[in-house]
Design an enzyme around this catalytic site. Structure first.
Site, PDB file in Angstrom:
ATOM      1  N   ASP A 187       0.988  -1.126   0.050  1.00 15.43           N
ATOM      2  CA  ASP A 187      -0.075  -0.089  -0.029  1.00 15.43           C
ATOM      3  C   ASP A 187       0.915   1.089   0.090  1.00 15.43           C
ATOM      4  OD1 ASP A 187      -2.372   1.583   0.546  1.00 15.43           O
ATOM      5  OD2 ASP A 187      -3.203  -0.253   0.680  1.00 15.43           O
ATOM      6  N   HIS A 258      -2.792   3.210  -4.494  1.00 16.78           N
ATOM      7  CA  HIS A 258      -2.285   2.797  -3.232  1.00 16.78           C
ATOM      8  C   HIS A 258      -0.738   1.964  -3.566  1.00 16.78           C
ATOM      9  CE1 HIS A 258      -5.681   3.208  -0.803  1.00 16.78           C
ATOM     10  NE2 HIS A 258      -6.447   2.622  -1.679  1.00 16.78           N
ATOM     11  N   GLU A 325      -9.672   2.631  -5.187  1.00 20.00           N
ATOM     12  CA  GLU A 325      -9.379   4.101  -4.812  1.00 20.00           C
ATOM     13  C   GLU A 325      -7.970   4.683  -5.606  1.00 20.00           C
ATOM     14  OE1 GLU A 325     -10.862   4.033  -0.306  1.00 20.00           O
ATOM     15  OE2 GLU A 325      -8.947   3.288  -0.581  1.00 20.00           O
ATOM     16  N   TYR A 416     -16.761  -5.034   7.659  1.00 19.14           N
ATOM     17  CA  TYR A 416     -15.185  -4.469   8.127  1.00 19.14           C
ATOM     18  C   TYR A 416     -15.047  -4.187   9.636  1.00 19.14           C
ATOM     19  CZ  TYR A 416     -13.563  -2.525   3.176  1.00 19.14           C
ATOM     20  OH  TYR A 416     -13.111  -2.313   2.196  1.00 19.14           O
TER      21      TYR A 416
END
Length: 551
Positions: A187, A258, A325, A416
């Site tokens: 990441d 990321h 993302e 989550y």
């Protein structure tokens, strides 16, 4: 199951098995120093686990043997035909104890049930009393899982989990009959696996100079450098440890977003004509990062080289490519990216990401592997062989399943586990929606709008544990448990519709399960709330109020 944990040991099993038949007249069978293991073909790994794990807890040798006080382990074709490779039948009676598995995995899950029937002290690392009688109740358990993919993702990029911690997590997954470990290895905040041809990924990209304390709006910092990585031999050990527990390790290297840690080590991987990539460091805070990989042939070759090494370490069918993302601002500003869009005749930057992911879908397929990515890989068109991890809700999974793609359901609003378990003021670094133990128990992985044919594309489900604010093993424990136990039952057992599930009965069984977790040394969240040392007063979180949307 109609019996409760207070009635008999069968009533405390978790996940709930398909069928339990206690002996009408009762009775128990004692495992002792003279108990021998009769392990048939395909049962060797389970026999080894029983000797290593139950042997440590009970002090019993479980020597090989075929006569006398026998614990018989068999991979049985009849069980395979009735219950599948992960199904099992456990029988305890006057004539002995037997576990029949539909395959080596089913046999192993049957051994996990055997361990539970022996009581919480069977989860310890050494016997408390050499005179202890280890008794099994007479009866039969017949069981098989609902889903083939019963997983948990652990993020080791934001906060590193050393190798021994990963091995412990695998043991905890096995104890809950979970069979997929999604290993988030890269990441913006760190790269965690040795790549021999690209040494700077661990020399530079695996360490950050400091770390944000709390969520990204927090003014607090930990100025201690943070990092670490797994050598390739560490990975081999982790994969071997998982295999002995019938767990598949699915590695993730996140692209094209990321990726700041990798770009900090190798600036040519970034969009150098849009941003000064040579000035980038490994990121020290949280959130969605604007620095993404350049869509160049050099980047494709670089990551092909990364995966050539990783495919030799991870034998899993699926490999996870991330895809989430990935802001497109740098591609919009990059002449190189715009030239690639024009060269390929693409409509926009979303289609450019689809091309990027599609390249690796083809590359993996040529090597006998399957690509899986977060649901953003649907944007711009999904690669033909790709599967989807549906995290932003159910919608991505529904879209993919209706289009004939395989799906793993892991909606953030439901599973989550880094989200807070309670709305009270003492929750450590409170993040996201409140997801109670009961909320997780009522999670349903298969959306009702799917037809039976479409629902067949739901491979299963997984819970995700992101570690931005989980800086220690105990913090990870606190977020995982007890909710991972509820999730495990959802993934394994054939439960009624969510509103019809008997949470009170499940919670009754959790009384015994807490004692198992205590024996394992798990720093779970107590039902009464966090203990004083589990709180993080003054460290800001990012709570979201209200019920999560069902999207």
């Amino acid at each position: 199951m109609t019996t409760s944990a207070s009635d008999d040991p069968f009533g405390a099993l978790l996940p709930a098995p398909s069928r339990v038949t206690p002996a009408p007249a009762g009775g128990t069978r004692t495992l002792g120093a003279r108990t021998v293991l009769d392990a048939g073909e395909g049962a060797e790994a389970t026999a080894r686990w029983l000797r290593d794990t139950l042997g440590a807890a009970t002090g019993l040798p479980f020597a090989p043997g075929t006569e006398g006080d026998v614990l018989r382990l068999r991979v049985d074709p009849e069980t395979t035909a009735r219950l599948g490779a992960e199904g099992y039948v456990l029988t305890v009676g006057a004539e002995g104890v037997s576990v029949s598995g539909g395959g080596p995995a089913g046999l192993f899950w049957g051994a996990q049930t055997l361990r539970q029937l022996l009581g919480p002290d069977a989860f310890r690392g050494a016997p408390l009393d050499d005179s202890r009688r280890w008794e099994l109740p007479y009866g039969e358990v017949e069981d098989a899982p609902r889903f083939g993919w019963r997983g948990m993702m652990l993020d080791v990029a934001r906060h590193f989990t050393p190798k021994d911690g990963v091995l412990r997590v695998l043991d905890l997954l096995a104890a809950h009959k979970l069979n997929v470990f999604h290993f988030h290895l890269s990441d913006d905040q760190g790269w965690r696996v040795e790549i021999k041809r690209h040494p700077k990924l661990t020399e530079t990209a695996s360490w950050r100079s400091r770390t944000k304390r709390g969520q990204r709006g927090s003014p607090l910092w930990d100025e201690t450098p943070h990092g670490g990585h797994y050598t390739q031999d560490d990975i081999r050990e982790i994969v071997a440890h998982a295999k002995r527990r019938n767990i598949t390790v699915v590695p993730e290297i996140d692209i094209p977003g990321h990726s700041q840690a990798a770009i900090a080590a190798y600036p040519e991987l970034g969009n150098a004509d849009a941003v000064d990539t040579a000035a980038l460091d490994v990121w020290d805070t949280w959130g969605v990062n604007p620095n993404i990989l350049a869509p160049t042939d050099h980047v494709l070759r670089f990551y092909e080289g990364v995966w050539e090494e990783l495919l030799g370490l991870f034998p899993s069918e699926f490999v996870h490519i991330g895809g989430d993302e990935a802001p497109k601002d740098q591609w919009k500003a990059s002449a190189t990216a715009q030239a690639r869009i024009a060269e390929l005749g693409l409509r926009d930057e979303d289609e450019l990401q689809s091309w990027f992911i599609g390249h690796f879908d083809t590359w993996f397929a040529a090597r006998g592997r399957r690509l899986i990515g977060w649901d953003e890989i649907l944007e711009g068109g999904l690669a033909p062989g790709a599967a989807v991890s549906s995290w932003r809700g159910y919608e991505g999974g529904v879209t993919a399943a209706k289009a004939g793609h395989d799906v793993v359901m892991c909606p953030e609003q439901q599973v989550y586990l880094n989200f807070r378990e309670d709305g009270g003021p003492d929750e450590p670094v409170p993040t996201g929606y409140v997801r109670t133990l009961e909320d997780v128990y009522r999670f349903e992985p298969v959306p009702p709008q799917l037809t039976p044919e479409e629902a067949a594309h739901v491979l299963g489900t997984q819970a995700n544990v992101w570690t931005e604010v989980l800086e220690t093993r105990d913090r990870v424990d606190y977020q995982m448990f007890p909710r991972l136990a509820a999730f495990a039952e959802v993934a394994w057992s054939a439960l009624p519709a969510p509103a019809e599930r008997d949470f009170d009965a499940f919670n009754d069984r959790m009384t015994t399960h807490y004692a198992r977790l205590d024996a394992l040394g798990v720093a779970y969240r107590p039902a009464s709330g966090p203990l004083p040392w589990q709180r993080r007063p003054g460290v800001p979180g990012r709570p979201i109020e209200g019920a999560p949307p069902n999207v």
